[in-house]
Design a protein around this motif. Structure first.
Motif, mmCIF file in Angstrom:
data_model
loop_
_atom_site.group_PDB
_atom_site.id
_atom_site.type_symbol
_atom_site.label_atom_id
_atom_site.label_comp_id
_atom_site.label_asym_id
_atom_site.label_seq_id
_atom_site.Cartn_x
_atom_site.Cartn_y
_atom_site.Cartn_z
ATOM 1 N N LEU A 1 44.591 1.804 -20.538
ATOM 2 C CA LEU A 1 43.183 1.409 -20.311
ATOM 3 C C LEU A 1 42.392 2.056 -21.838
ATOM 4 C CD1 LEU A 1 41.751 1.944 -16.883
ATOM 5 C CD2 LEU A 1 42.911 0.669 -17.542
ATOM 6 N N ALA A 2 41.984 0.947 -22.662
ATOM 7 C CA ALA A 2 41.664 1.233 -24.027
ATOM 8 C C ALA A 2 40.532 0.900 -24.003
ATOM 9 C CB ALA A 2 42.870 0.688 -24.754
ATOM 10 N N GLY A 3 39.866 1.653 -25.099
ATOM 11 C CA GLY A 3 38.491 1.244 -25.818
ATOM 12 C C GLY A 3 38.671 0.855 -27.473
ATOM 13 N N ASP A 4 37.956 1.022 -28.148
ATOM 14 C CA ASP A 4 37.999 0.874 -29.423
ATOM 15 C C ASP A 4 39.464 1.850 -29.893
ATOM 16 O OD1 ASP A 4 36.090 -0.587 -29.323
ATOM 17 O OD2 ASP A 4 34.190 0.360 -30.465
ATOM 18 N N ASN A 5 39.266 3.339 -29.454
ATOM 19 C CA ASN A 5 39.825 3.601 -30.622
ATOM 20 C C ASN A 5 40.793 4.375 -29.470
ATOM 21 O OD1 ASN A 5 38.709 3.287 -33.545
ATOM 22 N ND2 ASN A 5 37.167 4.024 -32.029
ATOM 23 N N THR A 6 40.532 4.846 -28.739
ATOM 24 C CA THR A 6 41.039 5.838 -27.411
ATOM 25 C C THR A 6 41.737 5.207 -26.184
ATOM 26 O OG1 THR A 6 38.708 6.535 -26.846
ATOM 27 C CG2 THR A 6 39.406 7.698 -28.264
ATOM 28 N N LEU A 7 42.156 5.468 -25.264
ATOM 29 C CA LEU A 7 42.689 5.207 -24.219
ATOM 30 C C LEU A 7 43.213 6.525 -23.297
ATOM 31 C CD1 LEU A 7 44.806 2.576 -23.244
ATOM 32 C CD2 LEU A 7 46.854 4.942 -24.174
ATOM 33 N N LEU B 1 46.015 0.519 -32.046
ATOM 34 C CA LEU B 1 45.630 -0.456 -31.024
ATOM 35 C C LEU B 1 45.966 -1.911 -30.451
ATOM 36 C CD1 LEU B 1 42.836 2.568 -28.842
ATOM 37 C CD2 LEU B 1 45.570 1.700 -28.354
ATOM 38 N N ASP B 2 44.665 -2.057 -32.298
ATOM 39 C CA ASP B 2 44.740 -3.723 -32.212
ATOM 40 C C ASP B 2 46.417 -4.701 -32.002
ATOM 41 O OD1 ASP B 2 41.893 -3.633 -32.193
ATOM 42 O OD2 ASP B 2 41.363 -3.846 -33.538
ATOM 43 N N ALA B 3 46.961 -3.528 -32.372
ATOM 44 C CA ALA B 3 48.026 -4.202 -33.060
ATOM 45 C C ALA B 3 49.419 -4.009 -31.408
ATOM 46 C CB ALA B 3 48.908 -3.689 -34.168
#
Length: 278
Positions: free
Chosen positions: A62-68, A166-168
């Motif tokens: 479960l991901a946010g902007d930079n962390t998971l 993460l975006d990728a």
């Protein structure tokens, strides 16, 4: 007469990457089935990994902007029974070597270049937390070749941003979700384990102080609390989260299985509690 001056390079700054948590199978399935978590709360992804260190394993992220947040519903990879772990990462190539130099003489660690599908994946620094530790502490640096193979682009200064990674990997930006990032983690640990974690992290950008529960470590954008009293099982007991304020209903509470609760405290913050894994 000439004077030579030498500059001392500061250790690289590790940033929170992800938190690993072992939950019971019922809790894991409840999280998987919770439509709210995938549609409104965070980007969500099942992962099937095959690494040269951990072997084959699957997780739910479960991901946010930079962390998971990385949940395991069955045994975590490794030779010893594990309940969770903290994973930090470096954004600048070459940081792993500098980090090893910072740890030399102060903390035990193991280093390896982890491969995925026979390609260099990331530099792994596994900090020694004592024999049979159920918790892990990793400091990682992804390789530029793996980063670009995902379709992520380095910054102009060469930095490999976690957000871009993460975006990728997830195939979508974080826009429109509630979860911004992990800002705090609370662990139940023995005093010896707490000391090992503190010794390692204070070699970098973390300041240490004591409180009634044990040790508090404050670093860039993250607070790690190490509770050392009454520890039946060493584990992650709480993750503190920053929210975007999008789609938030303060006071909402979500229960997963018999061992986990997600509490929305405000437009900007939430806490995810974890009981002892069965």
């Amino acid at each position: 007469m000439t004077t030579e001056s030498t500059s001392v390079q500061a250790p690289p700054a590790p940033r929170m990457d992800h938190v690993m948590v072992l939950v019971d199978q019922t809790t894991y399935q409840d999280v998987v089935d919770a439509e709210f978590l995938g549609t409104r709360f965070a980007r969500r992804k099942h992962k099937q990994a095959d690494s040269s260190i951990a072997g084959s394993y699957s997780t739910l992220g479960l991901a946010g902007d930079n962390t998971l947040i990385e949940l395991f519903g069955s045994s975590m990879p490794g030779s010893s029974p594990l309940t969770g772990g903290l994973v930090f990462s470096f954004e600048r190539p070459g940081s792993a070597q500098s980090a090893r130099a910072a740890l030399d003489g102060s903390a035990e660690y193991h280093y390896d270049l982890v491969r995925r599908a026979d390609k260099p994946w990331y530099h792994l620094i596994s900090v020694g937390l004592g024999q049979g530790s159920p918790l892990l502490l990793f400091l990682n640096e992804v390789t530029p070749e793996y980063f670009t193979s995902l379709g992520a682009q380095p910054e102009a200064d060469g930095a490999l941003r976690r957000r871009d990674y993460l975006d990728a990997v997830l195939g979508e930006p974080a826009d429109g979700k509630m979860l911004r990032d992990i800002v705090g983690v609370t662990l139940a640990v023995t005093a010896a384990r707490a000391r090992a974690i503190a010794t390692a992290l204070t070699q970098f950008d973390f300041a240490e102080r004591a409180d009634a529960e044990g040790i508090v470590l404050v670093g860039p954008g993250l607070t790690v609390r190490l509770h050392t009293a009454d520890v039946p099982t060493e584990r992650v007991i709480e993750i503190q989260l920053a929210l975007t304020g999008i789609g938030v209903e303060p006071g909402s509470e979500f229960t997963f299985g018999a061992s986990s609760r997600l509490v929305i405290d405000s437009m900007e913050s939430a806490r995810w509690f974890f009981g002892e894994p069965n």
